[in-house]
Structure formats: C-alpha cells, structure tokens
Design a protein around this motif. Structure first.
Motif, PDB file in Angstrom:
ATOM      1  N   THR A  25      37.545 -15.435 -35.617  1.00  0.00           N
ATOM      2  CA  THR A  25      36.155 -15.114 -35.331  1.00  0.00           C
ATOM      3  C   THR A  25      35.753 -13.937 -36.192  1.00  0.00           C
ATOM      4  O   THR A  25      36.461 -12.950 -36.249  1.00  0.00           O
ATOM      5  N   GLU A  27      32.641 -11.205 -36.981  1.00  0.00           N
ATOM      6  CA  GLU A  27      31.389 -10.692 -36.434  1.00  0.00           C
ATOM      7  C   GLU A  27      30.655  -9.881 -37.485  1.00  0.00           C
ATOM      8  O   GLU A  27      31.235  -9.034 -38.152  1.00  0.00           O
ATOM      9  N   THR A  32      27.773 -13.937 -34.722  1.00  0.00           N
ATOM     10  CA  THR A  32      29.195 -14.227 -34.701  1.00  0.00           C
ATOM     11  C   THR A  32      29.432 -15.638 -35.200  1.00  0.00           C
ATOM     12  O   THR A  32      28.638 -16.538 -34.936  1.00  0.00           O
ATOM     13  N   CYS A  93      38.065 -10.894 -36.508  1.00  0.00           N
ATOM     14  CA  CYS A  93      38.787 -10.852 -35.242  1.00  0.00           C
ATOM     15  C   CYS A  93      39.750 -12.036 -35.227  1.00  0.00           C
ATOM     16  O   CYS A  93      39.323 -13.184 -35.295  1.00  0.00           O
ATOM     17  N   GLN A  95      42.383 -14.632 -33.672  1.00  0.00           N
ATOM     18  CA  GLN A  95      42.602 -15.231 -32.354  1.00  0.00           C
ATOM     19  C   GLN A  95      43.476 -16.464 -32.500  1.00  0.00           C
ATOM     20  O   GLN A  95      43.076 -17.446 -33.125  1.00  0.00           O
ATOM     21  N   ILE A 106      35.537  -8.670 -28.511  1.00  0.00           N
ATOM     22  CA  ILE A 106      34.890  -8.467 -29.806  1.00  0.00           C
ATOM     23  C   ILE A 106      34.066  -7.183 -29.802  1.00  0.00           C
ATOM     24  O   ILE A 106      34.133  -6.379 -30.739  1.00  0.00           O
ATOM     25  N   TYR A 110      35.096  -4.154 -32.086  1.00  0.00           N
ATOM     26  CA  TYR A 110      34.094  -3.893 -33.129  1.00  0.00           C
ATOM     27  C   TYR A 110      33.674  -2.429 -33.099  1.00  0.00           C
ATOM     28  O   TYR A 110      33.622  -1.760 -34.147  1.00  0.00           O
ATOM     29  N   PHE A 166      41.999  -6.785 -35.257  1.00  0.00           N
ATOM     30  CA  PHE A 166      40.576  -6.765 -35.601  1.00  0.00           C
ATOM     31  C   PHE A 166      40.453  -5.770 -36.750  1.00  0.00           C
ATOM     32  O   PHE A 166      40.991  -4.654 -36.664  1.00  0.00           O
TER      33      PHE A 166
END
Length: 344
Positions: A25, A27, A32, A93, A95, A106, A110, A166
């Motif tokens: 993912t 962002e 996103t 991110c 996952q 997130i 973040y 992240f």
C-alpha cells in the motif's frame, strides 16, 4: 479497513497463505493505492483481491493487480520491487498477504515517517497463532529506541521487522532495490543492512498495528541459518569490530568459539579473551584454535566475567538465563552499544 470482527478477518486471511504474493500500500497526499503483485502460484488470490476492488475504489483507494507468469517464481524481492515500481505514492507501507493490517496503521506510521524521512518505521505486533515464537514476539515489541540500533546483529534479524515496514519512496530509492535472488535470499535483512549503511534510522510506533501470522510454509524458512550467520558476522565486523582495538567474547562455549573461528584473521587477533560463568570452562584456562595454520596455535584465555574487560560481544541467547545474564551485565555497569553488543 472493514468493520468486520477480528475472527472474520482472520478466517478471510486464511484464503491466501502463499508467501510469494505480497500486498503493498502506498500513501500520498492525494489518497491511497493498493498494489498487489501476484506470483505464478495458482490459487484464488486474484479473485479474492478483485472481490474487494469495488469496495476499495468506493473509498477512493485505487487498486492495481499484476503478476508474472514464468516456470519459476521470481521471489519476494522481485515482487516488492515490481509493486513499488507500479505505484506512485510518496510513502510505502508493506503488507504481507497473510497478515492483517489493523485500523490506524497507515495514519500512525505515516505521521512517524513524515518526521523521520530517512528511516524504516515499524510497529508492535500481535502474533498468531497465539504463543508462537513467544521470545521473538516479546523482543519485537519491547526493544527500546536505543536497542533498535544496538541489537541489529542478533539472530532475530531486523529489529524493525519487515512485515511492519513503512518508509518514504525517496528513502527506498536511496537505499536501492530489494535483492531479487529469489528463494533462499534474505532480501529483508540485506535491505535492512544497506539502509543502515546509508545512514538510515529506525523507529517503531509503540502501538499494535499488525496481526503477524506464523506458519511453517513462510518464505523466511527457505533461508538457511548459515546464510544468515555469515551476513551477521560480516556486518558485525564491518560496523563494530573494525572500530575496536581489542575485545572479549562473552561465552567460551560452542557459539562463542564459532564466532571466533568465523572472524577475519585481523579480528581474531583482537580477541584478548573469552569469558564465562561456567567454572568447568574457566578451569581449562584457554581455548586452543586447533584449525589455525599458525605455529604455535593461538591460545585464547578463558576468564570469569568479573575479571574480564570490556568491550564485549555477547554470544548468550537473550531471555534464556532467567535474567542472570542481564544481572551480570548490570553488575559491571556496562552500557549497551558502547561496552557491549549482543550477537546471539
């Protein structure tokens, strides 16, 4: 995240237990996106992801699903790099498909990453099945900020564990792509070490934001213990031993002697002694390096830890002595990261 209860999420995640598939993912300030890189494994994972597409896109989360189709899966490193190359977010991110992202992950990571642009950001985890890898899970969740840096040489691997990572895209590009050697290559450890070499930081959000699944078919089990051992020894020599004029190995037993034998000749000569608490080992007086081609063969003194001198490389397993090791270290008023480093 959906509003379903943890049991429902847990059952759903069991649809996809194949390590080569990785969800990513990314962002950005505008939204996103979910990047899914699927390997050649023939299962219903694409169908599962496509089943979520409409719900995700309704929440303005774009979904990109891709995969490679070749006789041989190209590995976890390839999947990570491919998913990142197809995304456009400023932040990444990571996952794993068989783990469960908890609400706020997130957002909280973040926020931390904005403050630490050149760092790998992690979080605390809940392990399932409950009780699996209990010592490892305790270590992940209880390391202090200082220990995230000092304990990078232990057999546990990255102090900020890869399924919780992240980071900014800018930092990923600075460190360089994941190794794409495939099965048997610890791509997370290699990237972790390279991030530290580049001056990167480490940080952990001290909230449980991930359900981290243990299963015997996990890709990590394809990496041999000896592969990890060699990488750890090399990194210890590069980052610590190169800065010391001499040092003591804490453990005159099997693990301490193995470390000594694996050191470069230059660093072997820096070992002024082994130390231990075992009277039987201490009474032997010294360890003879029988495999040495030198004549006479090197003989390294074995001392009681109370008369040995810092700095130390500790080759005793953490949380395995009922607190005795920690008490002994405290009694000598030693500071981790200066007077000693844990290796085992």
């Amino acid at each position: 995240m959906s509003s379903e209860d943890p049991e429902q999420r847990d059952r759903r995640s069991e649809v996809d237990m194949n390590p080569p598939k990785r969800l990513r993912t990314a962002e950005s300030h505008t939204g996103t996106e979910l990047e899914v890189e699927k390997s050649t494994v023939d299962d219903d994972s694409r169908k599962v992801v496509e089943g979520w597409r409409e719900k995700l896109e309704a929440r303005l989360i774009s979904v990109v699903v891709s995969g490679h189709y070749s006789p041989k899966p190209r590995g976890v490193g390839f999947a990570k790099n491919k998913a990142i190359s197809q995304s456009c977010g400023q932040y990444l991110c990571f996952q794993d498909a068989d783990d469960i992202m908890l609400p706020q992950r997130i957002r909280l990571q973040y926020d931390a990453c904005v403050l630490h642009q050149n760092s790998l950001i992690g979080c605390r985890v809940q392990r399932v099945p409950e009780g699996s890898t209990e010592r490892y899970t305790h270590w992940i969740n209880t390391l202090s900020q200082h220990q995230l840096i000092t304990q990078v040489y232990t057999s546990h691997g990255p102090t900020v564990v890869m399924p919780t990572w992240f980071c900014s895209r800018k930092w990923y590009l600075k460190v360089g792509a994941f190794d794409e050697g495939g099965k048997g290559v610890p791509e997370d450890l290699l990237f972790f070490y390279q991030s530290l070499r580049q001056g990167g930081g480490l940080s952990r959000v001290d909230e449980c934001l991930l359900v981290y699944r243990y299963h015997e078919k996990a890709t990590t089990h394809s990496v041999t213990e000896e592969t990890i051992w060699k990488l750890r020894v090399d990194f210890l020599q590069e980052r610590v031993l190169s800065q010391w004029e001499n040092f003591t190995i804490w453990n005159a037993g099997k693990q301490g002697r193995k470390l000594y034998r694996c050191l470069s000749p230059t660093n072997q000569k820096k070992v002024k002694a082994f130390c231990d608490v075992d009277e039987n080992k201490i009474q032997k007086g010294f360890y003879t390096y029988e495999e040495s081609k030198e004549r006479p063969k090197p003989k390294i003194p074995i001392l009681h830890y109370k008369v040995a001198s810092a700095p130390f490389v500790i080759c005793v397993k953490l949380d395995m002595t009922g607190g005795i090791l920690e008490e002994n270290l405290n009694s000598l008023q030693l500071k981790e990261g200066i007077d000693f480093y844990h290796f085992n």
